[in-house]
Design a protein around this motif. Structure first.
Motif, PDB file in Angstrom:
ATOM      1  N   MET A  21       0.830  -1.210   0.000  1.00  0.00           N
ATOM      2  CA  MET A  21       0.000   0.000   0.000  1.00  0.00           C
ATOM      3  C   MET A  21       0.864   1.261   0.000  1.00  0.00           C
ATOM      4  SD  MET A  21      -3.083  -0.697  -0.283  1.00  0.00           S
ATOM      5  CE  MET A  21      -4.573  -1.430   0.281  1.00  0.00           C
ATOM      6  N   GLU A  22       1.933   1.258   0.801  1.00  0.00           N
ATOM      7  CA  GLU A  22       2.853   2.404   0.818  1.00  0.00           C
ATOM      8  C   GLU A  22       3.502   2.594  -0.548  1.00  0.00           C
ATOM      9  OE1 GLU A  22       5.710   1.862   3.909  1.00  0.00           O
ATOM     10  OE2 GLU A  22       4.160   1.747   5.466  1.00  0.00           O
ATOM     11  N   GLN A  23       3.896   1.503  -1.179  1.00  0.00           N
ATOM     12  CA  GLN A  23       4.531   1.591  -2.497  1.00  0.00           C
ATOM     13  C   GLN A  23       3.558   2.123  -3.544  1.00  0.00           C
ATOM     14  OE1 GLN A  23       7.779   1.104  -2.786  1.00  0.00           O
ATOM     15  NE2 GLN A  23       7.696   1.762  -4.903  1.00  0.00           N
ATOM     16  N   MET A  24       2.289   1.727  -3.438  1.00  0.00           N
ATOM     17  CA  MET A  24       1.278   2.236  -4.380  1.00  0.00           C
ATOM     18  C   MET A  24       1.126   3.744  -4.239  1.00  0.00           C
ATOM     19  SD  MET A  24      -0.728   1.498  -6.853  1.00  0.00           S
ATOM     20  CE  MET A  24      -0.861  -0.259  -6.798  1.00  0.00           C
ATOM     21  N   LYS A  25       1.138   4.248  -3.010  1.00  0.00           N
ATOM     22  CA  LYS A  25       1.069   5.700  -2.791  1.00  0.00           C
ATOM     23  C   LYS A  25       2.261   6.396  -3.432  1.00  0.00           C
ATOM     24  CE  LYS A  25      -1.525   5.531   1.512  1.00  0.00           C
ATOM     25  NZ  LYS A  25      -1.492   5.739   2.970  1.00  0.00           N
ATOM     26  N   TYR A  26       3.448   5.809  -3.261  1.00  0.00           N
ATOM     27  CA  TYR A  26       4.658   6.380  -3.844  1.00  0.00           C
ATOM     28  C   TYR A  26       4.565   6.409  -5.371  1.00  0.00           C
ATOM     29  CZ  TYR A  26       9.559   6.936  -5.108  1.00  0.00           C
ATOM     30  OH  TYR A  26      10.734   7.380  -5.675  1.00  0.00           O
ATOM     31  N   ILE A  27       4.116   5.317  -5.963  1.00  0.00           N
ATOM     32  CA  ILE A  27       3.970   5.255  -7.418  1.00  0.00           C
ATOM     33  C   ILE A  27       2.995   6.308  -7.904  1.00  0.00           C
ATOM     34  CG2 ILE A  27       3.039   3.831  -9.302  1.00  0.00           C
ATOM     35  CD1 ILE A  27       4.253   1.390  -7.819  1.00  0.00           C
ATOM     36  N   ASN A  28       1.864   6.442  -7.223  1.00  0.00           N
ATOM     37  CA  ASN A  28       0.866   7.436  -7.626  1.00  0.00           C
ATOM     38  C   ASN A  28       1.407   8.852  -7.523  1.00  0.00           C
ATOM     39  OD1 ASN A  28      -1.137   5.635  -8.343  1.00  0.00           O
ATOM     40  ND2 ASN A  28      -2.067   5.626  -6.314  1.00  0.00           N
ATOM     41  N   GLU A  29       2.170   9.145  -6.471  1.00  0.00           N
ATOM     42  CA  GLU A  29       2.722  10.495  -6.298  1.00  0.00           C
ATOM     43  C   GLU A  29       3.744  10.835  -7.373  1.00  0.00           C
ATOM     44  OE1 GLU A  29       4.334  10.623  -2.372  1.00  0.00           O
ATOM     45  OE2 GLU A  29       2.358  10.562  -1.422  1.00  0.00           O
ATOM     46  N   HIS A  30       4.523   9.862  -7.788  1.00  0.00           N
ATOM     47  CA  HIS A  30       5.613  10.131  -8.725  1.00  0.00           C
ATOM     48  C   HIS A  30       5.283   9.831 -10.181  1.00  0.00           C
ATOM     49  CE1 HIS A  30       7.649  10.112  -4.836  1.00  0.00           C
ATOM     50  NE2 HIS A  30       8.511  10.927  -5.425  1.00  0.00           N
ATOM     51  N   PHE A  79       1.937  10.545 -11.335  1.00  0.00           N
ATOM     52  CA  PHE A  79       0.707  11.309 -11.595  1.00  0.00           C
ATOM     53  C   PHE A  79      -0.434  10.390 -12.016  1.00  0.00           C
ATOM     54  CE2 PHE A  79       4.372  14.026 -12.601  1.00  0.00           C
ATOM     55  CZ  PHE A  79       4.238  14.954 -11.582  1.00  0.00           C
ATOM     56  N   ASN A  80      -0.508   9.234 -11.380  1.00  0.00           N
ATOM     57  CA  ASN A  80      -1.599   8.284 -11.612  1.00  0.00           C
ATOM     58  C   ASN A  80      -2.438   8.161 -10.347  1.00  0.00           C
ATOM     59  OD1 ASN A  80      -1.266   7.210 -14.326  1.00  0.00           O
ATOM     60  ND2 ASN A  80       0.708   6.478 -13.579  1.00  0.00           N
ATOM     61  N   ASN A  81      -3.526   7.445 -10.456  1.00  0.00           N
ATOM     62  CA  ASN A  81      -4.379   7.217  -9.301  1.00  0.00           C
ATOM     63  C   ASN A  81      -4.772   5.741  -9.244  1.00  0.00           C
ATOM     64  OD1 ASN A  81      -5.813   7.859  -6.995  1.00  0.00           O
ATOM     65  ND2 ASN A  81      -7.671   8.328  -8.129  1.00  0.00           N
ATOM     66  N   PHE A  82      -3.744   4.880  -9.229  1.00  0.00           N
ATOM     67  CA  PHE A  82      -4.007   3.456  -9.108  1.00  0.00           C
ATOM     68  C   PHE A  82      -4.572   3.164  -7.723  1.00  0.00           C
ATOM     69  CE2 PHE A  82      -0.243   3.412 -12.051  1.00  0.00           C
ATOM     70  CZ  PHE A  82      -0.958   3.079 -13.178  1.00  0.00           C
ATOM     71  N   GLN A  83      -5.467   2.183  -7.671  1.00  0.00           N
ATOM     72  CA  GLN A  83      -6.024   1.766  -6.392  1.00  0.00           C
ATOM     73  C   GLN A  83      -5.839   0.265  -6.238  1.00  0.00           C
ATOM     74  OE1 GLN A  83     -10.074   3.278  -6.768  1.00  0.00           O
ATOM     75  NE2 GLN A  83      -9.548   4.887  -5.303  1.00  0.00           N
ATOM     76  N   MET A  84      -5.689  -0.152  -4.979  1.00  0.00           N
ATOM     77  CA  MET A  84      -5.470  -1.561  -4.707  1.00  0.00           C
ATOM     78  C   MET A  84      -6.351  -1.966  -3.528  1.00  0.00           C
ATOM     79  SD  MET A  84      -1.866  -3.567  -3.962  1.00  0.00           S
ATOM     80  CE  MET A  84      -1.092  -2.045  -3.591  1.00  0.00           C
ATOM     81  N   LYS A  85      -6.899  -3.180  -3.604  1.00  0.00           N
ATOM     82  CA  LYS A  85      -7.659  -3.768  -2.502  1.00  0.00           C
ATOM     83  C   LYS A  85      -6.957  -5.060  -2.113  1.00  0.00           C
ATOM     84  CE  LYS A  85     -11.460  -3.720  -5.020  1.00  0.00           C
ATOM     85  NZ  LYS A  85     -12.851  -3.953  -5.418  1.00  0.00           N
ATOM     86  N   ILE A  86      -6.816  -5.292  -0.805  1.00  0.00           N
ATOM     87  CA  ILE A  86      -6.134  -6.490  -0.329  1.00  0.00           C
ATOM     88  C   ILE A  86      -7.032  -7.194   0.681  1.00  0.00           C
ATOM     89  CG2 ILE A  86      -4.146  -7.372   0.949  1.00  0.00           C
ATOM     90  CD1 ILE A  86      -2.520  -5.058  -0.169  1.00  0.00           C
ATOM     91  N   GLY A  87      -7.132  -8.516   0.559  1.00  0.00           N
ATOM     92  CA  GLY A  87      -7.864  -9.331   1.523  1.00  0.00           C
ATOM     93  C   GLY A  87      -6.935 -10.355   2.142  1.00  0.00           C
TER      94      GLY A  87
END
Length: 92
Positions: A30-39, A41-49
């Motif tokens: 989840m932290e890595q997804m935030k980093y990717i989105n910030e750098h 300029f995307n808005n990828f979302q992830m759900k984890i179960g």
């Protein structure tokens, strides 16, 4: 899909550190997804179960063998992922 504690070498019956490692991995994703989105300029979302329990594992396929896991534990985790809230980790 990721699994932890599938064999005797990684399964910790008393301390259950394999479960903590899997939860830690989910939080890092989840932290890595935030980093990717910030750098990027995307808005990828992830759900984890996350779910815990017995599974059946094996290799399937004659032409292209693949290792896979099955069972109610996997099914519940998949349903929690598919019905979960984006950018959240759902735990049973």
């Amino acid at each position: 899909m990721a699994a932890s504690g599938l064999n005797a070498a990684t399964y910790d019956r008393e301390g259950r550190s394999h479960i903590a490692a899997l939860a830690d991995y989910a939080m890092h994703l989840m932290e890595q997804m935030k980093y990717i989105n910030e750098h990027s300029f995307n808005n990828f979302q992830m759900k984890i179960g996350l779910n815990m329990g017995p599974v059946v594992a094996g290799v399937i396929g004659a032409r292209k063998p693949q290792y896979d896991i099955w069972g109610n534990t996997v099914n519940v985790s998949s349903r929690m992922d598919s019905t979960g809230v984006p950018d959240r980790i759902q735990v049973s």
